[in-house]
Design a protein around this motif. Structure first.
Motif, PDB file in Angstrom:
ATOM      1  N   CYS A 188      19.153 -30.948 -56.809  1.00 11.09           N
ATOM      2  CA  CYS A 188      18.950 -30.006 -55.710  1.00 11.09           C
ATOM      3  C   CYS A 188      20.198 -29.944 -54.838  1.00 11.09           C
ATOM      4  O   CYS A 188      20.900 -30.946 -54.644  1.00 11.09           O
ATOM      5  CB  CYS A 188      17.756 -30.415 -54.858  1.00 11.09           C
ATOM      6  SG  CYS A 188      16.169 -30.232 -55.694  1.00 11.09           S
ATOM      7  N   MET A 189      20.442 -28.754 -54.323  1.00 13.74           N
ATOM      8  CA  MET A 189      21.546 -28.539 -53.408  1.00 13.74           C
ATOM      9  C   MET A 189      20.985 -27.890 -52.151  1.00 13.74           C
ATOM     10  O   MET A 189      20.230 -26.921 -52.230  1.00 13.74           O
ATOM     11  CB  MET A 189      22.609 -27.644 -54.053  1.00 13.74           C
ATOM     12  CG  MET A 189      23.902 -27.560 -53.256  1.00 13.74           C
ATOM     13  SD  MET A 189      25.150 -26.564 -54.123  1.00 13.74           S
ATOM     14  CE  MET A 189      25.379 -27.527 -55.618  1.00 13.74           C
ATOM     15  N   LEU A 190      21.318 -28.449 -51.001  1.00 10.68           N
ATOM     16  CA  LEU A 190      20.800 -27.962 -49.725  1.00 10.68           C
ATOM     17  C   LEU A 190      21.875 -27.143 -49.031  1.00 10.68           C
ATOM     18  O   LEU A 190      23.010 -27.599 -48.867  1.00 10.68           O
ATOM     19  CB  LEU A 190      20.390 -29.149 -48.850  1.00 10.68           C
ATOM     20  CG  LEU A 190      19.538 -28.856 -47.616  1.00 10.68           C
ATOM     21  CD1 LEU A 190      18.200 -28.266 -48.014  1.00 10.68           C
ATOM     22  CD2 LEU A 190      19.326 -30.138 -46.813  1.00 10.68           C
ATOM     23  N   THR A 191      21.517 -25.925 -48.637  1.00 10.23           N
ATOM     24  CA  THR A 191      22.488 -25.051 -47.975  1.00 10.23           C
ATOM     25  C   THR A 191      21.892 -24.480 -46.700  1.00 10.23           C
ATOM     26  O   THR A 191      20.673 -24.463 -46.513  1.00 10.23           O
ATOM     27  CB  THR A 191      22.901 -23.884 -48.891  1.00 10.23           C
ATOM     28  OG1 THR A 191      21.763 -23.041 -49.116  1.00 10.23           O
ATOM     29  CG2 THR A 191      23.423 -24.375 -50.218  1.00 10.23           C
ATOM     30  N   GLY A 192      22.790 -23.999 -45.826  1.00  8.89           N
ATOM     31  CA  GLY A 192      22.343 -23.296 -44.623  1.00  8.89           C
ATOM     32  C   GLY A 192      21.902 -24.191 -43.495  1.00  8.89           C
ATOM     33  O   GLY A 192      21.177 -23.741 -42.597  1.00  8.89           O
ATOM     34  N   LEU A 193      22.321 -25.461 -43.500  1.00 12.93           N
ATOM     35  CA  LEU A 193      21.936 -26.353 -42.404  1.00 12.93           C
ATOM     36  C   LEU A 193      22.634 -25.928 -41.114  1.00 12.93           C
ATOM     37  O   LEU A 193      23.860 -25.884 -41.041  1.00 12.93           O
ATOM     38  CB  LEU A 193      22.308 -27.800 -42.734  1.00 12.93           C
ATOM     39  CG  LEU A 193      21.338 -28.597 -43.614  1.00 12.93           C
ATOM     40  CD1 LEU A 193      21.923 -29.962 -43.923  1.00 12.93           C
ATOM     41  CD2 LEU A 193      19.996 -28.736 -42.936  1.00 12.93           C
ATOM     42  N   ARG A 194      21.852 -25.614 -40.110  1.00  6.47           N
ATOM     43  CA  ARG A 194      22.429 -25.302 -38.801  1.00  6.47           C
ATOM     44  C   ARG A 194      22.927 -26.592 -38.153  1.00  6.47           C
ATOM     45  O   ARG A 194      22.396 -27.678 -38.424  1.00  6.47           O
ATOM     46  CB  ARG A 194      21.376 -24.646 -37.903  1.00  6.47           C
ATOM     47  CG  ARG A 194      20.847 -23.320 -38.435  1.00  6.47           C
ATOM     48  CD  ARG A 194      19.672 -22.851 -37.597  1.00  6.47           C
ATOM     49  NE  ARG A 194      19.127 -21.605 -38.104  1.00  6.47           N
ATOM     50  CZ  ARG A 194      19.493 -20.404 -37.672  1.00  6.47           C
ATOM     51  NH1 ARG A 194      20.418 -20.310 -36.707  1.00  6.47           N
ATOM     52  NH2 ARG A 194      18.960 -19.309 -38.179  1.00  6.47           N
TER      53      ARG A 194
END
Length: 233
Positions: A188-194
């Motif tokens: 899994c790759m996590l994107t868009g973390l504010r």
């Protein structure tokens, strides 16, 4: 006793008995008090029989009238109950129809709230918008794992650009989704973390060591194109 009078009385008794046998009680007249002679005792007996027969016939008519009234009341009551039953059945059908519509709408909403997009042959994108409560986390996990198993996905990009607030529960749900995917051999790759969300995760002590993190979806796709060329279509 004169023969003519005897014959008349005997004929009247015979006629009375015949009509009684035919059930003609209503038209029977009252038998007069018999004189004191042998035929008179028979007339007295017949008179008592006539009175008893009339009384029994009247009671029978009253009973039959009561039964007819009860039958009519039962028929009327049954008609009312049948109408009520039809209304209840119609209401139940309407409720079932509404429930089916609501369930279909809820299913559509769930699908819209958890869209899983196949970007490349073995790359999925899961955009998450809004908060992640327990029920939604279960829906996301089930939908994602089902899609991974069906398409043999190697990578899942979880984009949380639409998540404004992250608490301990939300972070825990994200980690559980990642771990569940890993059990099927999917990274899994996590994107868009504010920035605010990232600070919250740090303050909560949430470890993302097992998760690949990229700034946005574009950089994640670029990384996959450069580092995982076999993932492209």
């Amino acid at each position: 006793m004169e023969i003519a009078d005897f014959d008349r009385r005997l004929e009247r008794l015979t006629d009375t008995l015949a009509r009684m046998l035919d059930g003609e009680f209503e038209d029977l007249g009252d038998v007069t008090a018999p004189p004191e002679d042998p035929l008179g005792r028979i007339e007295e007996t017949v008179r008592d029989l006539v009175l008893d027969a009339k009384t029994a016939a009247l009671a029978q008519r009253e009973k039959e009238a009561a039964l007819v009234l009860q039958h009519e009341q039962l028929v009327e009551r049954r008609a009312v109950l049948d109408e009520q039953r039809r209304r209840i059945e119609a209401q139940e059908r309407e409720l079932a129809k509404r429930a089916a519509t609501i369930e279909a709408q809820a299913s559509a909403i769930r699908e819209l709230s958890t869209p899983i997009l196949e970007l490349w042959r073995d790359v999925l994108v899961l955009p998450i918008i809004g908060s992640i409560h327990e029920e939604r986390a279960v829906q996301i996990t089930e939908a994602l794992l089902g899609t991974i198993a069906a398409r043999k996905t190697r990578w899942v990009i979880i984009d949380v650009t639409g998540v404004d607030v992250v608490d301990t529960q939300t972070a825990d749900h994200l980690v559980r989704v990642v771990r569940s995917a890993a059990l099927l051999g999917t990274s899994c790759m996590l994107t868009g973390l504010r920035p605010s969300v990232a600070q919250t995760l740090v303050s909560l002590g949430v470890s993302l060591d097992a998760v690949h993190v990229e700034r946005n979806l574009e950089r994640a796709l670029l990384r996959l194109r450069l580092g995982e060329p076999e993932a492209r279509a």
